[in-house]
Design a protein around this motif. Structure first.
Motif: not given
Length: 394
Positions: A189-209
């Motif tokens: 949950g923390l790994e999936k959730g932080t992925d979604e939080t990063v995307r919501e804030v930045s518009g990009v998933y981790p590793g997809q910059w």
């Protein structure tokens, strides 16, 4: 398009809308968040005892709050393995290096350990402000707080986020964290959730910059597919894909009346088609960038030539002759490094009219998040929060 074709098209659209609604409703019923994961709580400690020992700090008012030893992850309840903790830290470092947003994760056993008897929102906001999460000017910090045995969480936002962000964070909490927490799958949950939080804030998933918009869209779609389940998705997409293929074939080969005399026209064969195509059109068919159908009326001699562009052709439209016979090749002139940009030449050549053009483009510097400024941070930037954010319980 004739009246008959229009009626058929409307019937097909209505059928697709109904089937799509039925499928969507069925998927919604069968894929409730709580069924996404299986319950399997950890059976042994994930980290050494000294790695999860909580620290306390006393504020100016005498209240006790959690302290921090790391600006990215403070897992005081042993919810993360060392490997998972490092993965989350890496994505937060990357977020900071790319956007300047300070995001941090804190897990505590319960709020009572710090003498807090109020709600988790006020506890998270007080911790946020005591730590000073986020840039002092932009107030762009994000604190993700998990209170394990209170079974509550809160995502606290800096004052730089307006009130519309509360609803956005609520969606992240509801879909990214809580389904996993309710099954005691905290690390997932923390790994999936932080992925979604990063995307919501930045518009990009981790590793997809550095990925293009298309690739980022595919990544988003694939994550949604994984949430639905591969088996169920295949059950839906296979017949739907077959229907789309049939519809495209029908619309291309359907009988059609002549525009002049209304007599049904006939489609010419491949050899007969070439007699009515010019040199550029024949070359397009040879390169498989465009396919042509020739329809003729035996009654009045009227002829239609229909053009169908290939979806996967590597040829573009030539600016000089307009045929899709333009090829593109790239040549690296100087490679990019971590300290300097590179250069490449792009050549355009038309196989029909001989048109040639070229341009020199800049290749961006290579990125290396692990050696950037974010990895050396040891304190926050002095941001503040007035209580914005979202949370939930499980």
């Amino acid at each position: 398009m004739t009246g008959r074709d229009f009626r058929i098209a409307m019937m097909i659209v209505a059928a697709v809308v109904f089937v799509g609604w039925a499928i969507g409703y069925g998927i919604g019923v069968m894929t409730k968040p709580a069924t996404v994961v299986e319950a399997a709580p950890p059976t042994q400690a994930l980290k050494a005892e000294h790695r999860k020992r909580p620290t306390k700090i006393t504020t100016a008012t005498g209240a006790q709050l959690p302290g921090y030893s790391d600006v990215y992850v403070n897992d005081y309840v042993d919810l993360l393995s060392d490997e998972a903790e490092q993965r989350i830290r890496t994505k937060f470092i990357e977020l900071y290096d790319r956007t300047g947003v300070e995001m941090t994760l804190l897990t505590v056993q319960d709020m009572g350990f710090y003498g807090h008897l109020g709600d988790i929102r006020s506890f998270a906001t007080a911790t946020f402000n005591e730590w000073g999460v986020g840039d002092a000017t932009r107030n762009n910090g994000v604190l993700i707080l998990i209170s394990r045995y209170d079974r509550e969480m809160w995502i606290a936002l800096g004052d730089g986020y307006d009130s519309t962000w509360d609803a956005r964070m609520q969606r992240v909490v509801n879909t990214g964290y809580l389904p996993w927490f309710r099954a005691d799958q905290y690390e997932a949950g923390l790994e999936k959730g932080t992925d979604e939080t990063v995307r919501e804030v930045s518009g990009v998933y981790p590793g997809q910059w550095d990925a293009g918009s298309f690739q980022q869209g595919i990544t988003w779609l694939w994550r949604k597919i994984q949430a639905i389940g591969h088996g169920l998705l295949a059950l839906v997409l296979v017949p739907f894909g077959g229907f789309v293929w049939w519809l495209r074939k029908y619309m291309r080969n359907r009988p059609r009346p002549c525009e002049q005399c209304k007599t049904l026209m006939e489609r010419a064969g491949e050899e007969a088609e070439d007699a009515h195509l010019d040199g550029g059109q024949q070359l397009e068919e040879y390169l498989k960038s465009v396919d042509y159908d020739v329809w003729h009326c035996r009654s009045c001699g009227h002829m239609d030539i229909n053009r169908y562009r290939s979806w996967f052709s590597g040829y573009g439209a030539c600016p000089q002759c307009n045929y899709r016979t333009l090829s593109t090749t790239s040549t690296v002139l100087s490679a990019a490094t971590k300290s300097s940009t590179g250069r490449k030449r792009v050549d355009y050549d038309c196989k029909h009219c001989g048109h040639h053009d070229s341009e020199v483009r800049t290749i961006p510097k290579l990125s290396d998040s692990s050696s950037s400024g974010g990895s050396s941070r040891s304190s926050f930037g002095g941001g503040s929060s007035s209580g914005g954010g979202a949370g939930g319980s499980w």
